[in-house]
Design an enzyme around this catalytic site. Sequence first.
Site, mmCIF file in Angstrom:
data_model
loop_
_atom_site.group_PDB
_atom_site.id
_atom_site.type_symbol
_atom_site.label_atom_id
_atom_site.label_comp_id
_atom_site.label_asym_id
_atom_site.label_seq_id
_atom_site.Cartn_x
_atom_site.Cartn_y
_atom_site.Cartn_z
ATOM 1 C CG ASN A 81 -0.278 -0.382 2.484
ATOM 2 O OD1 ASN A 81 0.280 -1.479 2.592
ATOM 3 N ND2 ASN A 81 -0.301 0.485 3.464
ATOM 4 N N GLY A 112 -13.879 -3.197 -0.364
ATOM 5 C CA GLY A 112 -14.617 -2.470 -1.395
ATOM 6 C C GLY A 112 -14.194 -1.020 -1.568
ATOM 7 C CG HIS A 113 -12.602 1.489 1.756
ATOM 8 N ND1 HIS A 113 -11.575 2.366 1.971
ATOM 9 C CD2 HIS A 113 -12.354 0.422 2.548
ATOM 10 C CE1 HIS A 113 -10.756 1.864 2.880
ATOM 11 N NE2 HIS A 113 -11.200 0.672 3.251
ATOM 12 C CB CYS A 149 -2.196 2.980 9.849
ATOM 13 S SG CYS A 149 -3.288 2.419 8.584
HETATM 14 C C1 LIG Z 1 -6.322 -0.294 3.310
HETATM 15 C C2 LIG Z 1 -5.579 -1.550 3.509
HETATM 16 C C3 LIG Z 1 -5.928 -2.450 4.531
HETATM 17 C C4 LIG Z 1 -6.990 -2.148 5.530
HETATM 18 O O1 LIG Z 1 -8.253 -2.055 4.974
HETATM 19 P P1 LIG Z 1 -9.378 -1.229 5.761
HETATM 20 O O2 LIG Z 1 -10.587 -1.473 4.955
HETATM 21 O O3 LIG Z 1 -8.934 0.196 5.757
HETATM 22 O O4 LIG Z 1 -9.448 -1.783 7.136
HETATM 23 C C5 LIG Z 1 -5.231 -3.625 4.623
HETATM 24 N N1 LIG Z 1 -4.244 -3.912 3.781
HETATM 25 C C6 LIG Z 1 -3.872 -3.087 2.793
HETATM 26 C C7 LIG Z 1 -2.773 -3.499 1.874
HETATM 27 C C8 LIG Z 1 -4.523 -1.877 2.630
HETATM 28 O O5 LIG Z 1 -4.149 -1.052 1.657
#
Ligand SMILES: *Cc1c(COP(=O)(O)O)cnc(C)c1O
Length: 391
Positions: A152, A201-202, A325
């Site tokens: 990410n 989903g988001h 985070c």
């Molecule tokens: C955003 C993300 C998460 C966490 O997902 P949430 O829906 O925000 O809890 C976990 N792993 C990766 C690689 C992400 O990018």
Amino acid sequence: MTRTVYADHAATTPVCRAALEAMTDYIQQHHGNPSGLHSSAQAAKRVLEDARERIAAAIGAKKNEIYFTSNGSEADNWAIKGAAELRKDRGRHIITSSVEHPAVIASCEHLRTMGYEVSYLPVDGHGEASADSLREALRDDTILVSVMMANNEIGTLQPIEEMARLCKEKDVLFHTDAVQTVGHLPVDVNELGVDMLTMAGHKFGGPKGAAALYVRQGIKLPPLIHGGGQERGRRGGTENVAAILGMAVALEESIRVMPEANERLTAMRDRLIEEVLKIHGAHLTGHPERRLPGNASFAFECIEGESAALMLNYRGIEVSTGSACSTGSLEASHVLTATGMAKELAHGSVRFSLGHGNTEEDIDHILEHVPVVVERLRSMSPLCNCGKKED
Ligand SMILES: *Cc1c(COP(=O)(O)O)cnc(C)c1O
């Protein structure tokens, strides 16, 4: 004129039009609880199960292998803690990588306090973990391996197929956090050979509040929430049907437009990378080729990523530094330090994550402001020699 360029799609994406319309229609027309017996309930149940079928089909899974959760963190926690519980009599050793999302790392660290042992695979300078390092780390008492498909922060893709194959040979469960990958690159659970996979989903045009864990048939993952019989008795609680429907529609939509969208995103990303690297003391983070189509992440010498993000925000450009985070803490990104980057440089990280709404004009806007912001921040730092003319 104020122009806002949203370049933080790895944190979350706007809801796509198709998902928004489907959700709005659903909420206007339905109110039933899918667990009920009457017609309103059964109508909601049909929408829920239809969404499950569509999501399964989109990743090559069977309908009964999809479990809905509220977000990606929840699915990651469930996969890891559930697998640890399921296989505890076989061993207590878990392997993950040193560049995982906090939802994975913190779950593993929690298990460590419960008597499990955790090995973190190292990564190279591009943030890539190798199948060879996994082969070396696997032991007779290893019960679970969790390695993300795409990072990410820096966008680097991991060799998941090879890793999953090694685990299969040893009958070790393999989970992948595919939150950044599903809806962005083709994902097929059978081609990958994974046992569990997380999506949210988001991160691909769906709403917040719906995510899913794929669990291969036959793996009896213990329940996450004890309660009613929802999610085949493994995650009790009334389902967020509208958001789940929105996730299904958004996934189909993102797959439909993927070839064209990725061509466009890759071109914008590469132009951004090429131009930003002309700034003195700017470094690309992540892999030069094996990276997400929308990810352009950098570390700038002699600046604080937080200050850069705030100054860019003032100029209408929304980005992240490190992972969202860890923002607010002064720790350097664990991902960047794992790549061997010095802490001082890692503090200067800025991530641009592009999405469907971005245009070439957005890239122009970013490229107009980034050099100015970097220079201004450096000029305020008296000890810094970066950006000043080298003779
Ligand atoms: C955003 C993300 C998460 C966490 O997902 P949430 O829906 O925000 O809890 C976990 N792993 C990766 C690689 C992400 O990018």
